[in-house]
Write a protein that holds these residues in place. Structure first.
Motif, PDB file in Angstrom:
ATOM      1  N   ASN A 245      -7.435  -6.411  -6.654  1.00  0.00           N
ATOM      2  CA  ASN A 245      -6.334  -7.338  -6.937  1.00  0.00           C
ATOM      3  C   ASN A 245      -5.017  -6.547  -6.912  1.00  0.00           C
ATOM      4  O   ASN A 245      -4.948  -5.447  -7.453  1.00  0.00           O
ATOM      5  N   HIS A 246      -3.979  -7.103  -6.274  1.00  0.00           N
ATOM      6  CA  HIS A 246      -2.709  -6.385  -6.140  1.00  0.00           C
ATOM      7  C   HIS A 246      -1.540  -7.033  -6.844  1.00  0.00           C
ATOM      8  O   HIS A 246      -0.415  -6.545  -6.726  1.00  0.00           O
ATOM      9  N   THR A 247      -1.773  -8.150  -7.501  1.00  0.00           N
ATOM     10  CA  THR A 247      -0.615  -8.797  -8.132  1.00  0.00           C
ATOM     11  C   THR A 247      -1.020  -9.791  -9.205  1.00  0.00           C
ATOM     12  O   THR A 247      -2.088 -10.394  -9.135  1.00  0.00           O
TER      13      THR A 247
ATOM     14  N   LYS B  82       5.459  -6.950 -14.128  1.00  0.00           N
ATOM     15  CA  LYS B  82       5.508  -7.686 -12.863  1.00  0.00           C
ATOM     16  C   LYS B  82       5.071  -6.859 -11.645  1.00  0.00           C
ATOM     17  O   LYS B  82       4.482  -7.408 -10.718  1.00  0.00           O
ATOM     18  N   GLU B  83       5.402  -5.586 -11.609  1.00  0.00           N
ATOM     19  CA  GLU B  83       5.042  -4.759 -10.449  1.00  0.00           C
ATOM     20  C   GLU B  83       3.642  -4.200 -10.686  1.00  0.00           C
ATOM     21  O   GLU B  83       3.429  -3.418 -11.607  1.00  0.00           O
ATOM     22  N   ALA B  84       2.693  -4.604  -9.847  1.00  0.00           N
ATOM     23  CA  ALA B  84       1.313  -4.191 -10.077  1.00  0.00           C
ATOM     24  C   ALA B  84       1.217  -2.670 -10.162  1.00  0.00           C
ATOM     25  O   ALA B  84       0.644  -2.117 -11.104  1.00  0.00           O
ATOM     26  N   SER B  85       1.760  -1.975  -9.178  1.00  0.00           N
ATOM     27  CA  SER B  85       1.740  -0.516  -9.210  1.00  0.00           C
ATOM     28  C   SER B  85       3.062   0.049  -8.705  1.00  0.00           C
ATOM     29  O   SER B  85       3.765   0.775  -9.390  1.00  0.00           O
ATOM     30  N   GLY B  86       3.388  -0.321  -7.460  1.00  0.00           N
ATOM     31  CA  GLY B  86       4.465   0.373  -6.762  1.00  0.00           C
ATOM     32  C   GLY B  86       3.870   1.592  -6.097  1.00  0.00           C
ATOM     33  O   GLY B  86       2.911   2.198  -6.622  1.00  0.00           O
ATOM     34  N   THR B  87       4.381   1.922  -4.931  1.00  0.00           N
ATOM     35  CA  THR B  87       3.950   3.144  -4.248  1.00  0.00           C
ATOM     36  C   THR B  87       5.173   3.917  -3.764  1.00  0.00           C
ATOM     37  O   THR B  87       5.135   5.137  -3.621  1.00  0.00           O
TER      38      THR B  87
ATOM     39  N   GLY C 177       4.034  -3.121   0.399  1.00  0.00           N
ATOM     40  CA  GLY C 177       3.156  -2.207  -0.324  1.00  0.00           C
ATOM     41  C   GLY C 177       1.683  -2.333   0.005  1.00  0.00           C
ATOM     42  O   GLY C 177       0.987  -1.332   0.217  1.00  0.00           O
ATOM     43  N   LEU C 178       1.203  -3.571   0.072  1.00  0.00           N
ATOM     44  CA  LEU C 178      -0.231  -3.781   0.283  1.00  0.00           C
ATOM     45  C   LEU C 178      -0.688  -3.266   1.650  1.00  0.00           C
ATOM     46  O   LEU C 178      -1.723  -2.608   1.759  1.00  0.00           O
ATOM     47  N   GLY C 179       0.106  -3.541   2.674  1.00  0.00           N
ATOM     48  CA  GLY C 179      -0.249  -3.098   4.020  1.00  0.00           C
ATOM     49  C   GLY C 179      -0.113  -1.597   4.178  1.00  0.00           C
ATOM     50  O   GLY C 179      -0.921  -0.949   4.845  1.00  0.00           O
TER      51      GLY C 179
ATOM     52  N   THR D 299      -5.803   3.592  -9.821  1.00  0.00           N
ATOM     53  CA  THR D 299      -4.361   3.687  -9.601  1.00  0.00           C
ATOM     54  C   THR D 299      -4.095   4.078  -8.147  1.00  0.00           C
ATOM     55  O   THR D 299      -4.740   4.965  -7.598  1.00  0.00           O
ATOM     56  N   ASN D 300      -3.145   3.395  -7.542  1.00  0.00           N
ATOM     57  CA  ASN D 300      -2.769   3.653  -6.152  1.00  0.00           C
ATOM     58  C   ASN D 300      -2.354   5.096  -5.912  1.00  0.00           C
ATOM     59  O   ASN D 300      -2.021   5.836  -6.843  1.00  0.00           O
ATOM     60  N   GLY D 301      -2.359   5.471  -4.650  1.00  0.00           N
ATOM     61  CA  GLY D 301      -1.839   6.775  -4.241  1.00  0.00           C
ATOM     62  C   GLY D 301      -1.269   6.659  -2.842  1.00  0.00           C
ATOM     63  O   GLY D 301      -1.465   5.637  -2.173  1.00  0.00           O
TER      64      GLY D 301
ATOM     65  N   ASP E 115       5.785 -11.922   1.349  1.00  0.00           N
ATOM     66  CA  ASP E 115       5.211 -10.881   0.521  1.00  0.00           C
ATOM     67  C   ASP E 115       5.013 -11.499  -0.860  1.00  0.00           C
ATOM     68  O   ASP E 115       5.967 -11.911  -1.489  1.00  0.00           O
ATOM     69  N   GLU E 116       3.794 -11.575  -1.297  1.00  0.00           N
ATOM     70  CA  GLU E 116       3.490 -12.066  -2.638  1.00  0.00           C
ATOM     71  C   GLU E 116       3.866 -13.537  -2.894  1.00  0.00           C
ATOM     72  O   GLU E 116       4.156 -13.893  -4.022  1.00  0.00           O
ATOM     73  N   THR E 117       3.916 -14.332  -1.823  1.00  0.00           N
ATOM     74  CA  THR E 117       3.930 -15.782  -2.049  1.00  0.00           C
ATOM     75  C   THR E 117       3.001 -16.362  -1.016  1.00  0.00           C
ATOM     76  O   THR E 117       3.114 -16.068   0.177  1.00  0.00           O
TER      77      THR E 117
HETATM   78  C1  C3B Z   1       1.927  -4.908  -3.631  1.00  0.00           C
HETATM   79  C2  C3B Z   1       2.379  -4.839  -5.084  1.00  0.00           C
HETATM   80  O1  C3B Z   1       3.494  -5.629  -5.282  1.00  0.00           O
HETATM   81  C3  C3B Z   1       2.710  -3.405  -5.426  1.00  0.00           C
HETATM   82  O2  C3B Z   1       3.035  -3.279  -6.776  1.00  0.00           O
HETATM   83  C4  C3B Z   1       1.531  -2.502  -5.103  1.00  0.00           C
HETATM   84  O3  C3B Z   1       1.901  -1.147  -5.252  1.00  0.00           O
HETATM   85  C5  C3B Z   1       1.062  -2.720  -3.677  1.00  0.00           C
HETATM   86  O4  C3B Z   1       0.788  -4.093  -3.438  1.00  0.00           O
HETATM   87  C6  C3B Z   1      -0.212  -1.948  -3.350  1.00  0.00           C
HETATM   88  O5  C3B Z   1      -1.189  -2.161  -4.310  1.00  0.00           O
HETATM   89  N1  C3B Z   1       1.601  -6.259  -3.132  1.00  0.00           N
HETATM   90  C7  C3B Z   1       1.977  -6.584  -1.850  1.00  0.00           C
HETATM   91  O6  C3B Z   1       2.609  -5.762  -1.179  1.00  0.00           O
HETATM   92  N2  C3B Z   1       1.636  -7.788  -1.313  1.00  0.00           N
HETATM   93  C8  C3B Z   1       0.909  -8.667  -2.022  1.00  0.00           C
HETATM   94  N3  C3B Z   1       0.590  -9.825  -1.481  1.00  0.00           N
HETATM   95  C9  C3B Z   1       0.494  -8.361  -3.323  1.00  0.00           C
HETATM   96  C10 C3B Z   1       0.862  -7.123  -3.860  1.00  0.00           C
END
Ligand code: C3B
Length: 839
Positions: free
Chosen positions: A373-375, A668-673, A135-137, A480-482, A288-290
């Motif tokens: 911030n994304h998470t 838990k899910e910051a936004s989701g796209t 998601g972030l990338g 909010t993401n788009g 991803d996210e760790t």
């Molecule tokens: C993600 C989040 O998990 C998603 O909810 C969010 O939509 C996207 O970022 C974009 O904002 N995320 C990710 O892919 N990698 C991370 N290290 C942190 C958040």
């Protein structure tokens, strides 16, 4: 925003320029010319890949005209520029997107057809640059598209990983990782700019020295130096002439060959330094996210950030702008904490290399940066041990100490000596060992901090960043993401695009709010019929892909129920599979059961070191194996795992979905796209009150959304009162049966040990509360099945979903960033030919 004034017409009277013309004849000529002069082939010997390259160069020529003009205008006007710093850019294939944004898709398709080639096949030849995890990338990539489309001067800065996210194979139901050699056949979309290389220092020590004015300054004597070479990719906006730059840095040794070592007869020693330097940008970390406290990762982060800031300083000097105006020239956005070291690096550059004093340097720094911030996941929060940090970036640690000392003084001034608060706010974590907290550095060094959906921003302020919110509430905001409708509707779903455009014109592609106008057709039988027909064709397409890649035959008339995203416990793919098992059991118990036929489609990668996520993939495949070959089940239920989910493979998926699974544990899910991509393409969502789901539901209407599950408050309360997952299992026969089957080896050829770790986790801890959400989820899925049988109702809901997704265009998100954070204006670009009025 003007329509582009593309040059020249194929009048037959006047010949178009082969590098810029867009008539079909010109495109054919240019294509064959590139095949000959760039690929060195003639048609009889050319491979599909040669044809792809010839077409890519043909398109690139048309981009370059706009790119060069854009750069000229920005330089001439010294335009205020957004610098988007991101360790990941998940761009996806460039060719198709560039055809859309240039507005020449149809001409090129015709040109290829006339040359007896299939454009689809050529598009499929492109290796996607998988320079991101998820998601972030991908968000960074959508934002670059919108920035260019809105004519905002932008530089995207990142890393040119030689190997991007691994390719995923499925062997015996397990994920197997394969190196992503995306550069193997060359990359026609990038241009190296070795003339703008910069040096980046690492390690060593610092010392004080007196400058020419007799004042003490600090000098950093590094242990090693690495060269950063920029590789530029043009990012064209949709039907504008703006082509911005994505500048990715590759690490090289300053002297690629050590002649002294060579002369001593040490051939391997001679190339050693080259090898170690180039390791820096070899590979993307697939987590991803760790965060993983690995030295190489910190080196990557510092490397690209230093390259980017030095590059910005070079641009300022060339444009003869004084460094005091840095924050006026550049708005620098930190995409999560991965580039947060930029705060200390800009300070170092201004203090040590440009001899500025602390106060003005700090003011410039704070005015320059914004932090997204994304998470909220604690395992994602980056912190580096002082030992590692000081050995790699000794000067930065000194600067961080000074920032921290001054910051904590202000905290004491505002709140008095509240040692607890001071400990929580400090840039240095001293709870259990000593660490630099990157999120704290980002917060203190930025003038704005934003979350990525309303709920997420609220939770940031109430939990993770509460102390910062109390200290400087004015810094906090939400954006909010788009996602970009160009790639995620126009390119991915051409049939839907044509239907919408035939009804309301094509303005919606630039202004997605306009798509609302199709609401008047939501109950129109003719329109509904066409809507359904398109969805069916898109499903047939995916059915063919599934058959080709997995050998599983699915029924395009069944309900396509899709969950595609990274595999993560909080995203709860395993809750979805519990539903699959439940449906299976219901049919087995009542073989004549009249249920709505479903196809459950999964796709996504697991981090290679994330054992439970990999076990979830194995479970999905194991359940699939049993369900799909059971004759009692027939076409009523199919489960498929599509391997190697990436941008390219995802494009046909969203348009083929009936149901989008957005079932993360609330909070838990910051936004989701992905949730947005599905709904834009007419899928209905089954989801929790999490991330942007909440805003999607508000936009499309509660009656057009399948809601279930615990709220964030429920989750917190349940945790507090003592959550006992085993009780749900014991009290719910359906749930018990499903879990017992997994545990007993029903899906694993009798092997009881295989899924034991997962079963134990669910029954004893269940950190993401699947047990509590199971029954509400099953009930909600039952409603989905019922509704799907009411064709007219479903179609109306589907149309309304698309119609009401205007808010979720990345254009809206970028407008908000521009107004609230970056304070930057569009700079329209005209082509030289337009200005002089001749061809
Ligand atoms: C993600 C989040 O998990 C998603 O909810 C969010 O939509 C996207 O970022 C974009 O904002 N995320 C990710 O892919 N990698 C991370 N290290 C942190 C958040």
């Amino acid at each position: 925003i003007q329509e582009p004034q593309l040059q020249g017409q194929d009048t037959g009277m006047q010949c178009e320029d082969d590098r810029t013309g867009i008539g079909v004849e010109t495109l054919k000529r240019a294509f064959l010319d590139n095949l000959f002069y760039v690929q060195g082939k003639f048609p009889a010997l050319a491979t599909k890949h040669d044809y792809y390259m010839a077409l890519a160069y043909t398109v690139r020529d048309r981009l370059l005209q706009r790119w060069v003009n854009t750069a000229a205008i920005y330089t001439q006007e010294g335009s205020r520029t957004v610098a988007y710093l991101s360790a990941e850019f998940l761009m996806g294939p460039h060719l198709g997107n560039n055809l859309i944004n240039l507005g020449i898709y149809n001409q090129v398709q015709q040109a290829m057809t006339e040359l007896k080639l299939d454009l689809k096949e050529l598009l499929a030849k492109e290796e996607e640059p998988g320079l991101g995890n998820g998601g972030l990338g991908r968000l960074a990539a959508c934002y670059l598209d919108s920035l260019a489309s809105l004519e905002i001067p932008t530089l995207g800065y990142g890393i040119r990983y030689e190997f991007g996210i691994f390719d995923q194979l499925i062997r015996n139901g397990w994920q197997v990782e394969k190196t992503d050699k995306w550069l193997r056949y060359g990359n026609p979309w990038e241009i190296a700019r070795p003339e703008w290389a910069v040096s980046v220092k690492f390690g060593g020590r610092t010392e004080a020295h007196k400058n020419a004015q007799g004042r003490y300054r600090v000098r950093w004597i590094p242990h090693k130096v690495v060269l950063g070479i920029p590789y530029d990719t043009p990012i064209l906006g949709y039907k504008v002439n703006t082509a911005n730059t994505l500048r990715l840095w590759k690490a090289e040794a300053p002297e690629s060959f050590d002649f002294e070592a060579f002369n001593r007869g040490n051939y391997y020693g001679a190339v050693d330094q080259k090898v170690t330097s180039e390791n820096l940008t070899k590979v993307l970390y697939p987590n991803d996210e760790t965060y993983e406290g690995k030295q190489l990762r910190l080196e990557q982060q510092y490397f690209f950030v230093s390259c980017a800031l030095q590059d910005m300083l070079r641009i300022m000097l060339r444009q003869k702008l004084p460094l005091e105006q840095f924050h006026e020239k550049f708005a620098v956005q930190l995409n999560d904490t991965h580039p947060a070291i930029a705060v200390a690096e800009l300070m170092r550059l201004l203090l040590d290399e440009h001899e500025m004093d602390w106060e003005p340097a700090w003011e410039i720094t704070q005015k320059t940066f914004g932090y997204t911030n994304h998470t909220l996941l604690p395992e994602a929060l980056e912190k580096w041990s002082l030992k590692l940090f000081s050995s790699l970036l000794p000067r930065h640690l000194e600067i961080i100490y000074e920032i921290n000392w001054r910051f904590l003084e202000q905290v004491r001034h505002k709140f008095g000596t509240d040692e607890g608060r001071i400990g929580r706010l400090s840039l240095i974590d001293e709870n259990d060992g000593k660490f630099v907290r990157m999120a704290h550095l980002a917060c203190v060094g930025s003038h704005k901090i934003n979350g990525v959906a309303a709920l997420h921003s609220e939770l940031l302020q109430k939990t993770t960043l509460l102390d910062f919110y109390e200290f400087f509430p004015e810094k906090f905001t939400n954006i909010t993401n788009g996602v970009t409708p160009r790639r995620w509707i126009v390119l991915s779903n051409p049939k839907l695009t044509n239907l919408i455009t035939s009804c309301i014109g094509d303005n919606w592609i630039k202004h997605l709010e306009d798509v609302q106008r199709i609401e008047t057709y939501a109950e129109d039988p003719g329109f509904q019929q066409e809507w359904q027909q398109i969805k069916r064709e898109n499903k047939v397409n995916v059915a063919e892909i599934l058959l080709d890649r997995t050998g599983v035959k699915v029924d395009p008339d069944s309900l396509f129920d899709i969950q595609v995203k990274r595999i993560h416990q909080y995203k709860r793919q395993h809750l979805n599979i519990l539903h699959a098992i439940t449906l299976y059991n219901q049919i087995k118990q009542n073989p004549n059961l009249d249920i709505t036929p479903r196809t459950l489609i999964f796709a996504g990668k697991a981090a290679p070191g994330y054992y439970i996520a990999k076990l979830i993939i194995k479970l999905i495949n194991s359940v699939a194996e049993v369900v799909n070959k059971d004759r009692d089940i027939g076409d009523r239920l199919k489960v498929v795992f599509l391997p190697d989910y990436n941008v390219k493979n995802s494009q046909p998926i969203y348009p083929a979905a009936d149901l989008s699974e957005q079932i993360s544990t609330a909070g838990k899910e910051a936004s989701g796209t992905g949730n947005m991509k599905f709904a834009m393409n007419g899928a209905l969502t089954i989801g929790t009150l999490d991330g942007a789901n909440i805003e999607i539901r508000n936009a499309v209407g509660a009656e057009n959304f399948f809601l279930f599950g615990l709220t964030t408050e429920d989750v917190g309360a349940l945790r507090l009162t003592g959550y006992r997952p085993r009780e749900y299992y014991e009290q719910n026969p359906q749930l018990k049966q499903a879990i017992d089957q997994i545990a007993s080896g029903y899906f694993s050829h009798g092997d009881r040990s295989l899924f034991k770790p997962l079963v134990d986790l669910l029954l004893d801890k269940d950190p993401f509360m699947l047990m509590a959400d199971y029954q509400p989820y099953i009930d909600c899925q039952q409603q989905v099945s019922q509704t799907y049988r009411d064709r007219d109702r479903w179609l109306q809901m589907s149309i309304l979903n698309t119609a009401r997704m205007g808010k979720f265009s990345s254009d809206r998100a970028i407008r908000e960033y521009c107004q609230q954070i970056w304070k930057v204006q569009p700079v329209p670009v005209q082509l030289a030919a337009e200005k002089t009025g001749d061809g």
